[in-house]
Design a protein around this motif. Sequence first.
Motif, PDB file in Angstrom:
ATOM      1  N   GLY A  48       0.815  -1.198   0.000  1.00  0.00           N
ATOM      2  CA  GLY A  48       0.000   0.000   0.000  1.00  0.00           C
ATOM      3  C   GLY A  48       0.845   1.242   0.000  1.00  0.00           C
ATOM      4  N   PRO A  49       0.238   2.405   0.105  1.00  0.00           N
ATOM      5  CA  PRO A  49       0.987   3.670   0.056  1.00  0.00           C
ATOM      6  C   PRO A  49       1.916   3.876   1.242  1.00  0.00           C
ATOM      7  CG  PRO A  49      -1.331   4.060   0.588  1.00  0.00           C
ATOM      8  CD  PRO A  49      -1.225   2.624   0.187  1.00  0.00           C
ATOM      9  N   LYS A  50       1.582   3.287   2.402  1.00  0.00           N
ATOM     10  CA  LYS A  50       2.415   3.468   3.582  1.00  0.00           C
ATOM     11  C   LYS A  50       3.498   2.396   3.700  1.00  0.00           C
ATOM     12  CE  LYS A  50      -1.169   5.782   6.288  1.00  0.00           C
ATOM     13  NZ  LYS A  50      -1.982   5.762   7.547  1.00  0.00           N
ATOM     14  N   LYS A  51       3.238   1.240   3.124  1.00  0.00           N
ATOM     15  CA  LYS A  51       4.199   0.145   3.174  1.00  0.00           C
ATOM     16  C   LYS A  51       4.210  -0.516   1.810  1.00  0.00           C
ATOM     17  CE  LYS A  51       5.189  -4.233   5.521  1.00  0.00           C
ATOM     18  NZ  LYS A  51       4.678  -5.253   6.480  1.00  0.00           N
ATOM     19  N   LYS A  62      -3.665   2.342 -11.233  1.00  0.00           N
ATOM     20  CA  LYS A  62      -2.484   2.997 -11.802  1.00  0.00           C
ATOM     21  C   LYS A  62      -1.201   2.463 -11.185  1.00  0.00           C
ATOM     22  CE  LYS A  62      -4.231   7.500 -13.368  1.00  0.00           C
ATOM     23  NZ  LYS A  62      -4.160   8.976 -13.173  1.00  0.00           N
ATOM     24  N   GLU A  63      -1.212   2.322  -9.847  1.00  0.00           N
ATOM     25  CA  GLU A  63      -0.012   1.826  -9.169  1.00  0.00           C
ATOM     26  C   GLU A  63       0.230   0.361  -9.498  1.00  0.00           C
ATOM     27  OE1 GLU A  63       2.164   3.534  -7.580  1.00  0.00           O
ATOM     28  OE2 GLU A  63       1.062   5.426  -7.604  1.00  0.00           O
ATOM     29  N   PHE A 123      -9.231  -1.764 -16.964  1.00  0.00           N
ATOM     30  CA  PHE A 123      -9.891  -1.126 -15.821  1.00  0.00           C
ATOM     31  C   PHE A 123     -11.310  -0.765 -16.227  1.00  0.00           C
ATOM     32  CE2 PHE A 123     -10.903   2.797 -13.374  1.00  0.00           C
ATOM     33  CZ  PHE A 123     -10.839   2.252 -12.104  1.00  0.00           C
ATOM     34  N   ASP A 124     -12.289  -1.164 -15.418  1.00  0.00           N
ATOM     35  CA  ASP A 124     -13.686  -0.923 -15.768  1.00  0.00           C
ATOM     36  C   ASP A 124     -14.371   0.056 -14.816  1.00  0.00           C
ATOM     37  OD1 ASP A 124     -13.516  -2.707 -13.682  1.00  0.00           O
ATOM     38  OD2 ASP A 124     -15.161  -3.977 -14.338  1.00  0.00           O
ATOM     39  N   GLY A 125     -13.567   0.885 -14.132  1.00  0.00           N
ATOM     40  CA  GLY A 125     -14.137   1.900 -13.256  1.00  0.00           C
ATOM     41  C   GLY A 125     -14.102   3.264 -13.893  1.00  0.00           C
ATOM     42  N   GLU A 126     -14.353   4.303 -13.076  1.00  0.00           N
ATOM     43  CA  GLU A 126     -14.377   5.671 -13.584  1.00  0.00           C
ATOM     44  C   GLU A 126     -13.038   6.376 -13.431  1.00  0.00           C
ATOM     45  OE1 GLU A 126     -17.523   7.686 -11.604  1.00  0.00           O
ATOM     46  OE2 GLU A 126     -19.107   6.460 -12.502  1.00  0.00           O
ATOM     47  N   ASP A 127     -12.270   6.020 -12.407  1.00  0.00           N
ATOM     48  CA  ASP A 127     -11.026   6.725 -12.113  1.00  0.00           C
ATOM     49  C   ASP A 127      -9.959   5.706 -11.735  1.00  0.00           C
ATOM     50  OD1 ASP A 127      -8.943   8.305 -11.257  1.00  0.00           O
ATOM     51  OD2 ASP A 127     -10.083   9.377  -9.722  1.00  0.00           O
ATOM     52  N   ALA A 128      -8.980   5.522 -12.590  1.00  0.00           N
ATOM     53  CA  ALA A 128      -7.929   4.538 -12.352  1.00  0.00           C
ATOM     54  C   ALA A 128      -7.040   4.904 -11.179  1.00  0.00           C
ATOM     55  CB  ALA A 128      -7.075   4.370 -13.612  1.00  0.00           C
ATOM     56  N   GLY A 129      -7.143   6.151 -10.702  1.00  0.00           N
ATOM     57  CA  GLY A 129      -6.350   6.572  -9.565  1.00  0.00           C
ATOM     58  C   GLY A 129      -7.066   6.426  -8.240  1.00  0.00           C
TER      59      GLY A 129
END
Length: 451
Positions: A48-51, A62-63, A123-129
Amino acid sequence: MKQIYILAVSLSCFLVQVSVTSGEETATVSFRSDIAPILLDSCLACHGPKKAEGGYRVDTYKELLKAGDSGELPIAASPDQVNELLRRVACDDESERMPAESEPLAAEQIELIRKWIAAGGKFDGEDAGQSLTLVIPPVKYADPPEVYSQAIPITATIFSPDGKLIVTSGYHELVVWNTEDAKLVRRIKNVGQRVFALAFSSDGQTLAVGCGEPGRSGEVRLVDFNSGEIKGVVARTNDVVLDIAYRPGTNELAIASSDSTIRIVDVKTLQEIRSIASHADWVTAVAWSDDGTRLASASRDKSAKVYDGATGELLSSYLGHGAAVRGVSILADNKQVVSVGADNKLHRWNVEGAKKVAEVGVGGEGYKLIRNGTDLFVPCSDHRLLRIDLATNKIAQEYKGHSDWVLSACYQPNTAGDDKRNYIASSSFSGEIRIWNIADAAIVRHWIAKP
């Protein structure tokens, strides 16, 4: 998942990386519904972003596509390249297989990942981020147990608008009780694991439920109180919602979350109006002024704040507690605020200049405040509910009898206009509900709210 540093690929790992051409797959696999839940459950803790073990993250689509320290592509650009993500989860070699030091993914999960990659890894969502928590569609929660093996802490309570029912938090549910005989009336299912806040709309038809699973997800579910059906889900986030409050005379709902953010949402359109990121830690409570022109918040960052209700502009920040703040209320004149928390004191302070003008010791950690005119009710960890007279800044009444921390309280609407039926209810960590007569602190009724 451990760092991706090993350059040599064992035969057992290589063989699972078969040719994955889109032509051989017919079933549609959704990133939102099928892949993101796997990543959230099995991969996010280490990536994740913290680890980010091995420099690799999976917290957003995206990540997920970015290579880690090894430089190997998680999702290959062409069929003849190795898909490192699939290779790692399907590998037989425990030194390379992911998730590391844990049970391997189920064969069905690996097959879903393989099919998704074969179809192009789209990706089948609205925002890949967006974070995985927000990308995943709102879930239909499993039903709660028919009978609880033991009582659970009651972290939220509210009277129905007519005062005849009281709603208490449960495990993946709300439990509705008759106030006259403490009998179970019904159970409202399909809400988050833990419920921390409840609020009725002005017409009494919609019950907003602030809930979530600590450290994993949070949201507000809008419930049609008559039918128990979920009308909408708003303010989805990656940690629990701790408090909610309707802005008087509007469809706006202020939402306090453990992600340190306050969100203002229109419950009719289900759209977010604004987000306020002024706190550095959990936002534990929110409260509007009586006229809706100001909004106050409390936080674990040891501060309480006041904002312009229309714009969200920060007007005042009070730092006098020196400990986590758990409850807050704006007084009727809009010029002063009261707040309470882990320093075992109620602080009264001016919005302008954020200077303390009075202090009342409450004997224990105080929680969300209930204000009715000049009466202020403070649930406390020392097993008491207190009524403080704001005209004198003194404790006017003690409601004693709980055997554990008092976590929440709610005021009963006096629809009959009978002063003798002026009640307040309190709930505790032990699962007990007590209804009190406000004037003399006499207990009207009590029971363990355990289905």
